[in-house]
Design an enzyme around this catalytic site. Structure first.
Site, short mmCIF file in Angstrom:
data_model
loop_
_atom_site.label_atom_id
_atom_site.label_comp_id
_atom_site.label_asym_id
_atom_site.label_seq_id
_atom_site.Cartn_x
_atom_site.Cartn_y
_atom_site.Cartn_z
N GLY A 164 0.81 -1.22 0.00
CA GLY A 164 0.00 0.00 0.00
C GLY A 164 0.84 1.26 0.00
O GLY A 164 2.02 1.24 -0.30
N LEU A 177 0.44 3.62 -2.15
CA LEU A 177 0.84 3.45 -3.56
C LEU A 177 1.29 4.76 -4.19
O LEU A 177 0.81 5.83 -3.85
CB LEU A 177 -0.34 2.87 -4.34
CG LEU A 177 -0.91 1.55 -3.79
CD1 LEU A 177 -2.08 1.08 -4.64
CD2 LEU A 177 0.17 0.47 -3.71
N HIS A 236 4.10 1.93 -8.29
CA HIS A 236 3.16 0.81 -8.17
C HIS A 236 2.18 0.80 -9.35
O HIS A 236 1.87 -0.26 -9.89
CB HIS A 236 2.34 0.94 -6.88
CG HIS A 236 3.12 0.76 -5.62
ND1 HIS A 236 3.34 1.78 -4.73
CD2 HIS A 236 3.73 -0.33 -5.09
CE1 HIS A 236 4.04 1.33 -3.71
NE2 HIS A 236 4.30 0.06 -3.90
N LYS A 251 12.23 -3.56 -10.04
CA LYS A 251 13.68 -3.76 -9.97
C LYS A 251 14.33 -2.89 -8.89
O LYS A 251 15.49 -3.07 -8.56
CB LYS A 251 14.31 -3.45 -11.34
CG LYS A 251 14.10 -4.60 -12.32
CD LYS A 251 14.41 -4.22 -13.75
CE LYS A 251 15.87 -4.27 -14.07
NZ LYS A 251 16.11 -4.11 -15.53
N GLN A 291 15.10 -8.52 -3.56
CA GLN A 291 13.80 -9.18 -3.38
C GLN A 291 13.38 -9.88 -4.66
O GLN A 291 12.93 -11.03 -4.64
CB GLN A 291 12.76 -8.13 -2.98
CG GLN A 291 11.33 -8.61 -3.02
CD GLN A 291 10.35 -7.59 -2.47
OE1 GLN A 291 10.22 -7.45 -1.27
NE2 GLN A 291 9.65 -6.88 -3.33
N SER A 297 9.37 5.53 -3.83
CA SER A 297 9.27 4.56 -2.75
C SER A 297 8.23 5.06 -1.76
O SER A 297 8.11 6.28 -1.54
CB SER A 297 10.62 4.43 -2.04
OG SER A 297 10.46 3.84 -0.76
#
Ligand code: PAF
Length: 285
Positions: A27, A29, A33, A144, A149, A181
């Site tokens: 979330g 966002l 996203h 990316k 991750q 971010s």
């Protein structure tokens, strides 16, 4: 857009959905996203986004409690993007009993970010596996920016034979270069003005490598020193192999096709990560 909170409702909704493309999120966002959602649209007729702030991936002194929960705004944004299903499970749905079974990620999970966030990738893999089991996607999109991750989740999918295509998505940046971010919202105006220097330093190292430098340790040390001098608390600046994120030969004798320069550093209480690709000058192996 359907908003679904339980696995049972989700299974009913996706029963005849055809090819499903999935974007897992926590979330808060932003444009990054939404770019993942647009990429998902190219990989499935039904796009599912999840929002779940996963306590398993936060350390005891990290920002689980203050992590922004902005469901109403996020929901409106996903509607605008034409996402078909928002899966927003409650804690009780994801972890009805304490999650004592966990995914054991590979040794890479103890390096780079994992060296500074013990247990982080185990928590990520565990929730991602559970989300995959709820959504049963054909494809899942990962940014990316979270390079380690992406690599670790892709390895999990391969080693557990999950029939899911992992789709990488390019990092979305602000005009000044700062990688988007959710944690950027923690930055004070002064910190926000400083933050693009993380990317600038990484770019500088990448450009030096593209120009023929092979003394990776010197480049890493110079990057750390520059950030520290500007007031950052640096966790790492590292040059790694593009595919496995292995440490390259210190003098560049192993000629990888792709290197990645990665960093994590704190401005005040906000920890930022970023990375850039570089194709070394010698070209192909
Ligand atoms: O990248 C994130 O937002 C999270 O780590 C993820 C993949 C949604 C798992 O909680």
């Amino acid at each position: 857009m359907d908003i679904i909170h339980t696995g049972a409702e989700l299974a009913a909704r996706l029963g005849n959905a055809g090819r499903v493309a999935f974007v897992p999120t926590m979330g808060n966002l932003h444009a990054g996203h939404y770019a993942l959602c647009r990429i998902a649209r190219q990989h499935g007729g039904t796009v599912v986004t999840s929002i779940f702030v996963n306590r398993l991936q936060f350390g005891p002194n990290e920002d689980f409690d203050r992590y922004p929960r902005t469901l109403a705004v996020d929901r409106a944004g996903l509607e605008r993007e034409g996402v078909d299903v928002l899966f927003a499970p409650h804690e009780q749905e994801m972890y009805p009993t304490p999650q004592v079974y966990r995914v054991q990620p590979p040794p890479l999970a103890d390096e780079l970010d994992g060296a500074f966030r013990p247990g982080f990738f185990g928590g990520v893999c565990t929730v991602v596996l559970k989300l995959f089991n709820f959504v049963r996607p054909d494809a899942a999109v990962f940014g990316k920016k979270d390079r380690q991750q992406l690599k670790i989740v892709r390895g999990m999918v391969q080693q557990f034979n999950l029939p899911i295509e992992i789709v990488p998505a390019e990092t979305v940046r602000a005009d000044d270069g700062l990688a988007l971010s959710s944690r950027n919202s923690y930055l004070t105006p002064v910190e926000r003005a400083e933050a693009p220097n993380l990317y600038r330093v990484l770019r500088g190292i990448a450009d030096a490598i593209a120009g023929g430098r092979r003394d990776y340790a010197n480049l890493e040390a110079a990057g750390r020193a520059e950030l520290a001098a500007r007031g950052w608390q640096v966790d790492y600046v590292a040059v790694r192999h593009g595919l496995a994120l292995r440490i390259p030969h210190p003098e560049g004798f192993d000629h990888p096709n792709l290197l990645i320069v990665l960093a994590a550093a704190r401005l005040g209480t906000t920890r930022l990560i970023d990375n850039v690709d570089v194709i070394p000058q010698y070209g192909r192996d």
